[in-house]
Design a protein around this motif. Structure first.
Motif, PDB file in Angstrom:
ATOM      1  N   GLU A 168       0.830  -1.207   0.000  1.00 18.75           N
ATOM      2  CA  GLU A 168       0.000   0.000   0.000  1.00 18.75           C
ATOM      3  C   GLU A 168       0.867   1.260   0.000  1.00 18.75           C
ATOM      4  O   GLU A 168       0.617   2.203  -0.756  1.00 18.75           O
ATOM      5  N   LYS A 169       1.910   1.266   0.817  1.00 14.40           N
ATOM      6  CA  LYS A 169       2.797   2.435   0.884  1.00 14.40           C
ATOM      7  C   LYS A 169       3.575   2.622  -0.411  1.00 14.40           C
ATOM      8  O   LYS A 169       3.777   3.747  -0.857  1.00 14.40           O
ATOM      9  N   LEU A 170       4.002   1.520  -1.020  1.00 14.44           N
ATOM     10  CA  LEU A 170       4.706   1.602  -2.283  1.00 14.44           C
ATOM     11  C   LEU A 170       3.771   2.159  -3.362  1.00 14.44           C
ATOM     12  O   LEU A 170       4.150   3.048  -4.124  1.00 14.44           O
ATOM     13  N   ALA A 171       2.548   1.665  -3.397  1.00 18.26           N
ATOM     14  CA  ALA A 171       1.561   2.162  -4.368  1.00 18.26           C
ATOM     15  C   ALA A 171       1.294   3.649  -4.138  1.00 18.26           C
ATOM     16  O   ALA A 171       1.213   4.427  -5.103  1.00 18.26           O
ATOM     17  N   GLU A 172       1.175   4.046  -2.879  1.00 12.83           N
ATOM     18  CA  GLU A 172       0.942   5.467  -2.580  1.00 12.83           C
ATOM     19  C   GLU A 172       2.121   6.325  -3.024  1.00 12.83           C
ATOM     20  O   GLU A 172       1.930   7.430  -3.529  1.00 12.83           O
ATOM     21  N   LYS A 173       3.336   5.809  -2.855  1.00 11.79           N
ATOM     22  CA  LYS A 173       4.520   6.532  -3.322  1.00 11.79           C
ATOM     23  C   LYS A 173       4.460   6.773  -4.824  1.00 11.79           C
ATOM     24  O   LYS A 173       4.957   7.773  -5.324  1.00 11.79           O
ATOM     25  N   LEU A 174       3.839   5.824  -5.530  1.00  9.38           N
ATOM     26  CA  LEU A 174       3.761   5.891  -6.992  1.00  9.38           C
ATOM     27  C   LEU A 174       2.436   6.460  -7.480  1.00  9.38           C
ATOM     28  O   LEU A 174       2.187   6.519  -8.685  1.00  9.38           O
ATOM     29  N   SER A 175       1.585   6.899  -6.554  1.00  7.52           N
ATOM     30  CA  SER A 175       0.246   7.353  -6.947  1.00  7.52           C
ATOM     31  C   SER A 175       0.281   8.578  -7.852  1.00  7.52           C
ATOM     32  O   SER A 175      -0.633   8.769  -8.654  1.00  7.52           O
ATOM     33  N   ASN A 176       1.322   9.397  -7.748  1.00  8.47           N
ATOM     34  CA  ASN A 176       1.412  10.546  -8.646  1.00  8.47           C
ATOM     35  C   ASN A 176       1.516  10.100 -10.109  1.00  8.47           C
ATOM     36  O   ASN A 176       1.100  10.813 -11.016  1.00  8.47           O
ATOM     37  N   ILE A 177       2.012   8.896 -10.339  1.00 11.84           N
ATOM     38  CA  ILE A 177       2.088   8.328 -11.695  1.00 11.84           C
ATOM     39  C   ILE A 177       0.781   7.590 -11.998  1.00 11.84           C
ATOM     40  O   ILE A 177       0.153   7.808 -13.043  1.00 11.84           O
ATOM     41  N   ILE A 178       0.358   6.743 -11.081  1.00  8.94           N
ATOM     42  CA  ILE A 178      -0.823   5.896 -11.280  1.00  8.94           C
ATOM     43  C   ILE A 178      -2.085   6.729 -11.477  1.00  8.94           C
ATOM     44  O   ILE A 178      -2.952   6.372 -12.276  1.00  8.94           O
ATOM     45  N   CYS A 179      -2.206   7.832 -10.772  1.00 13.42           N
ATOM     46  CA  CYS A 179      -3.447   8.608 -10.797  1.00 13.42           C
ATOM     47  C   CYS A 179      -3.499   9.638 -11.922  1.00 13.42           C
ATOM     48  O   CYS A 179      -4.450  10.417 -11.999  1.00 13.42           O
ATOM     49  N   GLN A 180      -2.505   9.654 -12.792  1.00 15.81           N
ATOM     50  CA  GLN A 180      -2.572  10.526 -13.961  1.00 15.81           C
ATOM     51  C   GLN A 180      -3.615   9.969 -14.924  1.00 15.81           C
ATOM     52  O   GLN A 180      -3.800   8.756 -15.033  1.00 15.81           O
ATOM     53  N   GLU A 181      -4.274  10.875 -15.619  1.00 20.18           N
ATOM     54  CA  GLU A 181      -5.328  10.470 -16.557  1.00 20.18           C
ATOM     55  C   GLU A 181      -4.801   9.504 -17.618  1.00 20.18           C
ATOM     56  O   GLU A 181      -5.485   8.556 -18.009  1.00 20.18           O
ATOM     57  N   GLU A 182      -3.576   9.724 -18.084  1.00 20.64           N
ATOM     58  CA  GLU A 182      -2.996   8.874 -19.127  1.00 20.64           C
ATOM     59  C   GLU A 182      -2.883   7.417 -18.667  1.00 20.64           C
ATOM     60  O   GLU A 182      -2.858   6.504 -19.468  1.00 20.64           O
ATOM     61  N   PHE A 183      -2.780   7.208 -17.359  1.00 24.41           N
ATOM     62  CA  PHE A 183      -2.606   5.855 -16.827  1.00 24.41           C
ATOM     63  C   PHE A 183      -3.904   5.051 -16.929  1.00 24.41           C
ATOM     64  O   PHE A 183      -3.870   3.829 -16.927  1.00 24.41           O
ATOM     65  N   ASP A 184      -5.056   5.757 -17.029  1.00 34.26           N
ATOM     66  CA  ASP A 184      -6.355   5.072 -17.191  1.00 34.26           C
ATOM     67  C   ASP A 184      -6.323   4.125 -18.378  1.00 34.26           C
ATOM     68  O   ASP A 184      -6.743   2.980 -18.285  1.00 34.26           O
ATOM     69  N   GLU A 185      -5.843   4.657 -19.488  1.00 32.95           N
ATOM     70  CA  GLU A 185      -5.782   3.883 -20.724  1.00 32.95           C
ATOM     71  C   GLU A 185      -4.918   2.642 -20.559  1.00 32.95           C
ATOM     72  O   GLU A 185      -5.226   1.578 -21.078  1.00 32.95           O
ATOM     73  N   LEU A 186      -3.819   2.795 -19.840  1.00 36.14           N
ATOM     74  CA  LEU A 186      -2.888   1.686 -19.648  1.00 36.14           C
ATOM     75  C   LEU A 186      -3.484   0.585 -18.769  1.00 36.14           C
ATOM     76  O   LEU A 186      -3.081  -0.569 -18.869  1.00 36.14           O
ATOM     77  N   MET A 187      -4.429   0.954 -17.915  1.00 35.56           N
ATOM     78  CA  MET A 187      -5.011  -0.012 -16.983  1.00 35.56           C
ATOM     79  C   MET A 187      -6.154  -0.815 -17.606  1.00 35.56           C
ATOM     80  O   MET A 187      -6.692  -1.709 -16.978  1.00 35.56           O
ATOM     81  N   THR A 188      -6.529  -0.478 -18.832  1.00 38.31           N
ATOM     82  CA  THR A 188      -7.583  -1.247 -19.493  1.00 38.31           C
ATOM     83  C   THR A 188      -6.926  -2.272 -20.403  1.00 38.31           C
ATOM     84  O   THR A 188      -5.905  -2.013 -21.020  1.00 38.31           O
ATOM     85  N   GLY A 189      -7.512  -3.441 -20.465  1.00 35.57           N
ATOM     86  CA  GLY A 189      -6.955  -4.487 -21.328  1.00 35.57           C
ATOM     87  C   GLY A 189      -5.750  -5.157 -20.704  1.00 35.57           C
ATOM     88  O   GLY A 189      -5.670  -5.368 -19.502  1.00 35.57           O
TER      89      GLY A 189
END
Length: 126
Positions: free
Chosen positions: A62-83
């Motif tokens: 959870e902490k590692l994901a939160e550290k990376l949330s600035n990348i994960i929560c970018q709009e561009e990442f939405d597309e990458l999470m599909t498929g």
């Protein structure tokens, strides 16, 4: 504790068949009986010493994901999470400067809880 079923692990294996590092992460998840947290700590020990301060923490993933949330929560990442998630994993590994195996755990974690829910509750580190 977030746990993957053998069926989910099998589905991810099919999706990530072209990535040896991602498959190694799935091996670790399988070895830990689907326990994503335990597997992520195991992967961290095997792949890096950069996150030493987080190891042994019961909320390491959870902490590692939160550290990376600035990348994960970018709009561009939405597309990458599909498929197929290989692109999301590769992108997170590169942008977050972490091993692909660790990025695999984080992407699976975010996919399992839902990107939208994750980004609503994540507290990124400054």
């Amino acid at each position: 504790m977030l746990t993957l079923t053998p069926e989910e692990i099998s589905q991810f294996r099919t999706q990530l068949a072209d990535s040896p590092e991602a498959l190694a992460a799935l091996d670790a998840i399988e070895e830990c009986e689907g326990n994503l947290e335990a597997a992520t700590q195991l992967i961290a020990v095997e792949t890096t010493d950069a996150e030493v301060s987080l190891r042994g923490d019961s909320n390491f993933l959870e902490k590692l994901a939160e550290k990376l949330s600035n990348i994960i929560c970018q709009e561009e990442f939405d597309e990458l999470m599909t498929g197929v998630l290989t692109t999301a994993i590769a992108s997170l590994a590169t942008s977050g400067n972490i091993p692909v195996a660790l990025a695999t755990s984080v992407v699976i974690y975010v996919a399992k809880i839902g990107k939208k829910q994750f980004c609503e509750t994540a507290k990124p580190e400054p």
